[in-house]
Design a protein around this motif. Sequence first.
Motif, mmCIF file in Angstrom:
data_model
loop_
_atom_site.group_PDB
_atom_site.id
_atom_site.type_symbol
_atom_site.label_atom_id
_atom_site.label_comp_id
_atom_site.label_asym_id
_atom_site.label_seq_id
_atom_site.Cartn_x
_atom_site.Cartn_y
_atom_site.Cartn_z
ATOM 1 N N ARG A 49 0.808 -1.209 0.000
ATOM 2 C CA ARG A 49 0.000 0.000 0.000
ATOM 3 C C ARG A 49 0.847 1.268 0.000
ATOM 4 O O ARG A 49 0.574 2.205 0.739
ATOM 5 N N GLY A 50 1.861 1.287 -0.841
ATOM 6 C CA GLY A 50 2.754 2.432 -0.975
ATOM 7 C C GLY A 50 3.950 2.016 -1.796
ATOM 8 O O GLY A 50 3.928 0.979 -2.459
ATOM 9 N N VAL A 51 5.002 2.812 -1.745
ATOM 10 C CA VAL A 51 6.260 2.468 -2.409
ATOM 11 C C VAL A 51 7.387 2.591 -1.394
ATOM 12 O O VAL A 51 7.313 3.390 -0.464
ATOM 13 N N ASP A 52 8.417 1.767 -1.568
ATOM 14 C CA ASP A 52 9.603 1.832 -0.721
ATOM 15 C C ASP A 52 10.703 2.527 -1.498
ATOM 16 O O ASP A 52 11.001 2.151 -2.640
ATOM 17 N N LEU A 53 11.308 3.527 -0.876
ATOM 18 C CA LEU A 53 12.364 4.306 -1.501
ATOM 19 C C LEU A 53 13.674 4.061 -0.767
ATOM 20 O O LEU A 53 13.742 4.223 0.457
ATOM 21 N N ALA A 54 14.711 3.672 -1.501
ATOM 22 C CA ALA A 54 16.025 3.430 -0.904
ATOM 23 C C ALA A 54 16.573 4.741 -0.360
ATOM 24 O O ALA A 54 16.501 5.785 -1.016
ATOM 25 N N THR A 55 17.093 4.680 0.847
ATOM 26 C CA THR A 55 17.679 5.859 1.485
ATOM 27 C C THR A 55 18.568 5.390 2.619
ATOM 28 O O THR A 55 18.726 4.189 2.824
ATOM 29 N N ALA A 56 19.124 6.304 3.356
ATOM 30 C CA ALA A 56 19.976 5.964 4.500
ATOM 31 C C ALA A 56 19.252 6.296 5.794
ATOM 32 O O ALA A 56 18.424 7.217 5.833
ATOM 33 N N ALA A 57 19.551 5.538 6.836
ATOM 34 C CA ALA A 57 19.023 5.860 8.158
ATOM 35 C C ALA A 57 19.487 7.266 8.509
ATOM 36 O O ALA A 57 20.618 7.653 8.225
ATOM 37 N N GLY A 58 18.599 8.055 9.072
ATOM 38 C CA GLY A 58 18.921 9.424 9.442
ATOM 39 C C GLY A 58 18.705 10.433 8.330
ATOM 40 O O GLY A 58 18.856 11.638 8.543
ATOM 41 N N ALA A 59 18.336 9.957 7.126
ATOM 42 C CA ALA A 59 18.090 10.880 6.011
ATOM 43 C C ALA A 59 16.871 11.749 6.315
ATOM 44 O O ALA A 59 15.890 11.272 6.901
ATOM 45 N N PRO A 60 16.913 13.016 5.924
ATOM 46 C CA PRO A 60 15.740 13.867 6.135
ATOM 47 C C PRO A 60 14.573 13.423 5.259
ATOM 48 O O PRO A 60 14.762 13.003 4.127
ATOM 49 N N VAL A 61 13.373 13.511 5.824
ATOM 50 C CA VAL A 61 12.137 13.208 5.099
ATOM 51 C C VAL A 61 11.397 14.527 4.952
ATOM 52 O O VAL A 61 11.217 15.257 5.929
ATOM 53 N N ARG A 62 10.977 14.824 3.728
ATOM 54 C CA ARG A 62 10.339 16.107 3.442
ATOM 55 C C ARG A 62 8.920 15.913 2.911
ATOM 56 O O ARG A 62 8.641 14.936 2.225
ATOM 57 N N ALA A 63 8.050 16.863 3.245
ATOM 58 C CA ALA A 63 6.680 16.847 2.720
ATOM 59 C C ALA A 63 6.749 17.044 1.212
ATOM 60 O O ALA A 63 7.475 17.909 0.732
ATOM 61 N N VAL A 64 6.007 16.233 0.463
ATOM 62 C CA VAL A 64 6.036 16.349 -0.999
ATOM 63 C C VAL A 64 5.139 17.468 -1.500
ATOM 64 O O VAL A 64 5.284 17.926 -2.626
ATOM 65 N N ALA A 65 4.206 17.915 -0.674
ATOM 66 C CA ALA A 65 3.285 18.989 -1.044
ATOM 67 C C ALA A 65 2.821 19.677 0.241
ATOM 68 O O ALA A 65 2.965 19.137 1.338
ATOM 69 N N ALA A 66 2.251 20.846 0.095
ATOM 70 C CA ALA A 66 1.763 21.602 1.247
ATOM 71 C C ALA A 66 0.581 20.906 1.900
ATOM 72 O O ALA A 66 -0.213 20.245 1.229
ATOM 73 N N GLY A 67 0.470 21.064 3.211
ATOM 74 C CA GLY A 67 -0.658 20.484 3.927
ATOM 75 C C GLY A 67 -0.539 20.684 5.419
ATOM 76 O O GLY A 67 0.241 21.506 5.903
ATOM 77 N N ARG A 68 -1.336 19.902 6.144
ATOM 78 C CA ARG A 68 -1.345 19.952 7.610
ATOM 79 C C ARG A 68 -1.056 18.550 8.137
ATOM 80 O O ARG A 68 -1.650 17.577 7.660
ATOM 81 N N VAL A 69 -0.151 18.455 9.090
ATOM 82 C CA VAL A 69 0.182 17.174 9.693
ATOM 83 C C VAL A 69 -1.055 16.657 10.420
ATOM 84 O O VAL A 69 -1.594 17.326 11.301
ATOM 85 N N SER A 70 -1.528 15.479 10.018
ATOM 86 C CA SER A 70 -2.713 14.896 10.660
ATOM 87 C C SER A 70 -2.331 13.876 11.729
ATOM 88 O O SER A 70 -3.132 13.585 12.603
#
Length: 173
Positions: A49-70
């Motif tokens: 139910r999503g996609v897995d993106l290769a990255t490193a532990a501790g990598a910053p995660v950014r909002a892909v679009a504007a919104g409100r944290v639910s």
Amino acid sequence: MSGPPTAEAAVPAAAPLVPALATAWPVGTRPRVTRGWEPPASAYGPGHRGVDLATAAGAPVRAVAAGRVSFAGRVAGRGVVSVALAGTALRTTYEPVTGTVRAGDEVAAGDRVGTVEATGGHCVTPCLHWGLLSGETYLDPLSLLPPWLRSTGPSRLLPLTEPPPGRGTGHLR
């Protein structure tokens, strides 16, 4: 006469159209998709139910679009951040993430919402699981990206004319 909704009712016959709202990937620049979206046949059926993106532990995660944290907290031992996208009925999810935001915070596209946790995900190596929901229906989060940003392969130029006889089809392989 209508009865209670069934599990199958939660899975639409055709997925709703998703506007290309994202301005960037949630981690890195064109990260490798290690596992794609596999829609379930029913609300409780198997799938991804999503996609897995290769990255490193501790990598910053950014909002892909504007919104409100639910939501920003722990679910089943994993850190999860959900963002309700402005002006839509869509919600993105990111996990496993140590959130740097709280429920109710407004975020702009590109704002940091957390960092990838070293453990707790379902990937063999660190990854970010990125999800997209419309109500309770899971959708392919890659559909939020405009086509030019979604492409993960190199650009290839093809000839405008047919090749001379005996020179192949003109398509690069």
